[in-house]
Structures are given as C-alpha cells and as structure tokens.
Design an enzyme around this catalytic site. Structure first.
Site: not given
Length: 327
Positions: A57, A181, A207, A211, A240
């Site tokens: 991104i 996310s 994670y 976020k 990604t």
C-alpha cells in the site's frame, strides 16, 4: 494463524462482515460510486512522508502521489528495497523529488532522533501517512526492552506523529493519515498490558489491538490539534508482502488470496484522503473505508471505550515515549 485465532475470525461478526465488505469485489462495487475528479489534482509543491513506502500500500500510495507532482519522503526499513522502489517510482512518474530515509520504526530512540532531524532539515511537511506495520508470530523485544510489534505499530506511530506535529502545523493544509485494519473491530482499547507481558501471545490479536490503539490515537489527536486534519482508514483485505509472508497469517492468505485486493485498490482511500478536497470536508478523526466515513465499531459492539479510558491511554503513551526522548 493458529486454529484458535482462525476460529475467532470465522465466527466473529467482523469476519462475516469482512467476507463481503473487505474483498476485491466489494472494492469494485464501491468504486462505481467514486467521483473521478476527486483525484484529478496536482500535488506540485506539497510534501508527503510515507512510512513503509517501498512495498504494498505504501508503494502504491507513493507512486500515485509522485505521478501528481508531489514531493515524497519514503521512510523505509530496508535500504536496497527502498532504493529499488524509488528508482521505479521516479522512472514511471518522471518525478525526481522522491527521497529515501532509512528507519526501523521498532527502534524507539531512533524514531525520536529521525523526527527531530527531519524538522531541522526541512521547512515543510504537508502530509504524514503512517502506513508501516508488522505482525509478529511470537513475542520479541527491541533494544529498549519494548515488545517489537507494539514498538513499531503503536509507539513508533505515536512518536513520529507527535514529533512531526510542530512541522505539520507550520505547513499549509496539513493532514495525517494512519492505515489501520478491520481486525481492530474485534478489539476494545486496553490501557494495561500494552506489551502483552501477561497471557498467551497471539500475534494476530496483538496486531488487531494495535490497530484499535491507532484509531484511538487519531481520535484524540483530532481533538487536541484542530488545525491538522486527521483520519484513519481500513484498506480492506489487501495482498501485500506483510500478509503473504507473515508467519502469523499463512492460512488466511492461502484461503483468501483470490479475493484479496491489489495494493493499488488498498491504497485508493489513502490517496483520496491525502489529496482530495472532498476528504478535507469530513470531520477530523474519522474512520474511513472505500472513500466513505464509517463507524469504527460494529453495531451493538462491546468495543467502545470512554473518553477517560482513551485519555488514560494517551497519557500512558506520552509518559512512555518521553523515557526514550533524546535530550
């Protein structure tokens, strides 16, 4: 992704929502309603900083801005990959105002030093895009003793943004965008155990918590810095390198690879938030997906936190950040 995590994702409202709204087909459906002229603007004379700009991104965003004449500062961890990406961007865009800075956001003191050095060297920064992030498969700590993914995803973003706010405030029409996310939709902000010292370490859930913390930071900064436009966004499920090679998510990538968005599709809302006049008319601190302002919580979700809890989190972040600030 472990069986427990995968089960949580598949059975959560977030996963069911994501199956339809975060995929490539959902982007193509949403794109039918995009206003093309929103991105038909020149960025000549405007200065952008993008973290994690050598792939995914970040790279797609850097390319889009470079093609519109913007000056781009690529903040990357790997010098060889960064220089290769820069060469490709310069060649394709014809824009030579593309600069590489080597920085690992998990190295906390170096993030402070970088922000201070950048302010001394450059007179303007119109836009900061916090894009870099990492998922760890097991708990590890950096040289300062901070858990690495927290250091990169949260502390690094906090210090870099806080450190550059004075320069942003002196620049024309400043904006800060953070790439979050959808995983954060299953997380409520926690103000304790920030470095996952207690309990089992599940990299995917850690994670997702990070976020959520990014969303809270954005909301709080918007309240305290009214002359900067802050926004945070979910790019959808994007193919990604982080997703493809992350040891924490091999099952997810394998099962969803045919439905994942391209990096360019994932970057579309980042670019829209960065350069369009339409984005600047939206309330600062908002959460976006596919160029639309959306809720940062699922309906009837338990993930809401009070203003007091959010302020406590920011206070903890400030106190911790100061311990690594150069004097």
């Amino acid at each position: 992704m472990g069986n427990t995590t995968m089960s949580l994702y598949r059975n959560s409202a977030w996963f069911l929502k994501g199956m339809t709204e975060f995929t490539r087909s959902a982007f193509l459906s949403a794109a039918k309603h995009f206003v093309e002229k929103d991105l038909e603007v020149s960025m000549a004379g405007r200065v952008f900083m993008i973290t994690g700009a050598n792939s995914g991104i970040g790279r797609a965003t850097a390319m889009a801005i470079a093609k519109r004449g913007g000056t781009v500062h690529m903040v990357c961890r790997n010098k060889d990959k960064a220089e290769e990406a820069r060469a490709d961007i310069v060649k394709e865009s014809g824009n030579k105002e593309i600069y590489v800075h080597i920085l690992d956001l998990s190295e906390t003191r170096k993030v402070w030093e970088f922000a201070e050095a950048f302010k001394r060297k450059y007179k303007a920064l119109n836009l900061l895009i916090n894009n870099a992030g990492c998922i760890m498969s097991e708990r590890d700590v950096n040289a300062e003793g901070l858990e690495k993914s927290f250091a990169s995803n949260v502390m690094g973003v906090y210090i870099l943004t806080r450190g550059l706010i004075p320069l942003l405030e002196k620049s024309a029409e400043p904006r800060v965008i953070t790439v979050s996310s959808g995983g954060m939709l299953v997380q409520k902000l926690r103000t304790g155990n920030l470095q996952t010292e207690i309990g089992r370490y599940d990299g995917t859930m850690v994670y997702a918590q990070h976020k959520r913390q990014q969303v809270v930071m954005t909301e709080q900064w918007a309240q305290t810095h009214s002359n900067i436009h802050f926004s945070v966004m979910h790019p959808g499920w994007v193919d990604t390198p982080v997703v493809a090679v992350a040891n924490a998510m091999p099952d997810f990538h394998q099962s969803m690879k045919d439905s994942l968005r391209t990096p360019e599709q994932g970057a579309d809302t980042v670019v829209w938030l960065a350069i369009s006049e339409a984005a600047a008319t939206k309330p600062s601190g908002s959460f976006f997906q596919d160029r639309r302002m959306v809720s940062a919580h699922l309906p009837l979700a338990w993930t809401h936190s009070s203003q007091l809890e959010q302020q406590k989190f920011m206070s903890v972040m400030e106190d911790l950040a100061k311990t690594f600030q150069p004097h």
